[in-house]
Design a protein around this motif. Structure first.
Motif, PDB file in Angstrom:
ATOM      1  N   GLY A  98      95.085  48.884 -27.849  1.00  0.00           N
ATOM      2  CA  GLY A  98      95.406  48.054 -28.994  1.00  0.00           C
ATOM      3  C   GLY A  98      94.348  47.010 -29.249  1.00  0.00           C
ATOM      4  O   GLY A  98      93.921  46.313 -28.328  1.00  0.00           O
ATOM      5  N   HIS A  99      93.923  46.913 -30.504  1.00  0.00           N
ATOM      6  CA  HIS A  99      92.927  45.913 -30.886  1.00  0.00           C
ATOM      7  C   HIS A  99      93.607  44.729 -31.555  1.00  0.00           C
ATOM      8  O   HIS A  99      94.453  44.895 -32.438  1.00  0.00           O
ATOM      9  CB  HIS A  99      91.900  46.504 -31.843  1.00  0.00           C
ATOM     10  CG  HIS A  99      90.955  45.476 -32.395  1.00  0.00           C
ATOM     11  ND1 HIS A  99      90.988  45.062 -33.707  1.00  0.00           N
ATOM     12  CD2 HIS A  99      89.975  44.754 -31.794  1.00  0.00           C
ATOM     13  CE1 HIS A  99      90.059  44.140 -33.900  1.00  0.00           C
ATOM     14  NE2 HIS A  99      89.434  43.939 -32.759  1.00  0.00           N
ATOM     15  N   SER A 100      93.246  43.506 -31.139  1.00  0.00           N
ATOM     16  CA  SER A 100      93.711  42.277 -31.777  1.00  0.00           C
ATOM     17  C   SER A 100      95.234  42.295 -31.876  1.00  0.00           C
ATOM     18  O   SER A 100      95.911  42.398 -30.854  1.00  0.00           O
ATOM     19  CB  SER A 100      93.021  42.118 -33.127  1.00  0.00           C
ATOM     20  OG  SER A 100      93.037  40.791 -33.562  1.00  0.00           O
ATOM     21  N   MET A 101      95.820  42.212 -33.072  1.00  0.00           N
ATOM     22  CA  MET A 101      97.276  42.258 -33.182  1.00  0.00           C
ATOM     23  C   MET A 101      97.845  43.519 -32.548  1.00  0.00           C
ATOM     24  O   MET A 101      98.941  43.507 -31.972  1.00  0.00           O
ATOM     25  CB  MET A 101      97.701  42.191 -34.648  1.00  0.00           C
ATOM     26  CG  MET A 101      99.199  42.255 -34.874  1.00  0.00           C
ATOM     27  SD  MET A 101      99.618  42.523 -36.610  1.00  0.00           S
ATOM     28  CE  MET A 101      99.141  44.260 -36.809  1.00  0.00           C
ATOM     29  N   GLY A 102      97.114  44.634 -32.627  1.00  0.00           N
ATOM     30  CA  GLY A 102      97.552  45.868 -31.988  1.00  0.00           C
ATOM     31  C   GLY A 102      97.683  45.720 -30.487  1.00  0.00           C
ATOM     32  O   GLY A 102      98.461  46.440 -29.851  1.00  0.00           O
ATOM     33  N   GLY A 103      96.922  44.774 -29.894  1.00  0.00           N
ATOM     34  CA  GLY A 103      97.084  44.479 -28.481  1.00  0.00           C
ATOM     35  C   GLY A 103      98.428  43.827 -28.200  1.00  0.00           C
ATOM     36  O   GLY A 103      99.076  44.116 -27.184  1.00  0.00           O
ATOM     37  N   SER A 104      98.872  42.960 -29.107  1.00  0.00           N
ATOM     38  CA  SER A 104     100.201  42.357 -28.951  1.00  0.00           C
ATOM     39  C   SER A 104     101.294  43.410 -29.069  1.00  0.00           C
ATOM     40  O   SER A 104     102.286  43.381 -28.330  1.00  0.00           O
ATOM     41  CB  SER A 104     100.410  41.265 -30.003  1.00  0.00           C
ATOM     42  OG  SER A 104      99.546  40.168 -29.793  1.00  0.00           O
TER      43      SER A 104
END
Length: 267
Positions: A98-104
């Motif tokens: 997940g990148h950025s918000m996708g990490g959350s």
């Protein structure tokens, strides 16, 4: 199938020409206002390495998609959507990136549905306070009810650095989603995961960070990795927030090594 209130995200399944014999799919989860297109350089490298890749569009981010009227965009509902997709496709654990918000979203998924997650990789993101200037800029745009061209260009420059006109148009498509989705997912991104979520993640965890990231600092990345068990950091010098776009070779190498050494399929 998913419950009507939890729509399945759109998924583009990519199969390698020659399989590496690894049955665990890689699930790529994009960040805020970022659509799936910016994964393309990394997808190519992962396919070259023999991995099956699922490239997702989170709820509301796929062109022309209509969400159920009772769907509320939060990190929990986005993670539930991804969980429904994994369950719908067999329910076996996947490698989540997940990148950025996708990490959350990835952390929320791993904490709430650990049986579906083999490993977690956070790209350009750890749960830490955001850059205050970035937050103020977002809030001002949300209050005015639209994102103006100057602000979009400023954000894109902070995320990517210099881009050609064609790249700006292509990568900027994430801003084309309905404003209600853009606004709700922006609030989710700014709020981030609850304080208990990272500690509930049991899967092996890798953070890939550009040392020049202007959204999350490399010191924040190091601090997050240092206080948790089963966490690793791959710092890529001189890369920025979208390190997977800038340096796909190094990201792919880090991912392949992490997956090879951190998780083995149950017998």
């Amino acid at each position: 199938m998913a419950d009507s209130a939890v729509p399945l995200p759109f998924v583009d399944v990519r199969m390698p020409t020659v399989s590496a014999g690894q049955p665990v799919p890689v699930v790529l989860i994009h960040g805020w206002a970022s659509g799936s297109v910016y994964w393309e350089p990394l997808v190519e490298k992962l396919l070259d390495g023999g991995r099956t890749v699922w490239v997702l569009d989170l709820p509301g981010y796929h062109p022309g998609e209509e969400l159920p009227q009772d769907f509320e965009w939060t990190l929990d509902s986005a993670a539930a959507s991804v969980a429904a997709l994994i369950s719908d496709r067999g329910g076996r654990p996947v490698h989540v990136v997940g990148h950025s918000m996708g990490g959350s979203v990835s952390l929320t998924l791993a904490a709430s549905r650990p049986e579906l997650v083999a490993t977690v990789t956070l790209v350009g993101m750890v749960p830490a306070p955001q850059n205050e200037g970035f937050k103020k800029l977002l809030v001002s745009q949300l209050r005015q009810g639209f994102f103006d061209a100057a602000t979009k260009a400023k954000l894109m420059n902070a995320w990517y650095g210099p881009l050609t006109d064609n790249e700006m148009a292509w990568l900027g498509k994430g801003f084309d989603v309905p404003f209600a989705i853009l606004s709700a997912s922006a609030m989710a991104a700014m709020t981030g995961v609850g304080p208990s979520v990272p500690g509930r993640v049991q899967a092996p965890l890798l953070v890939i960070a550009g040392t020049g990231d202007r959204v999350r600092s490399i010191d924040q990345m190091r601090d997050f990795v240092a206080v948790g068990r089963n966490r690793q950091l791959k710092a890529i010098p001189d890369a920025g927030h979208n390190v997977h776009w800038e340096r796909p070779d190094e990201c792919a190498q880090a991912l392949h090594g992490f997956w090879r050494t951190s998780w083995h399929s149950p017998a």
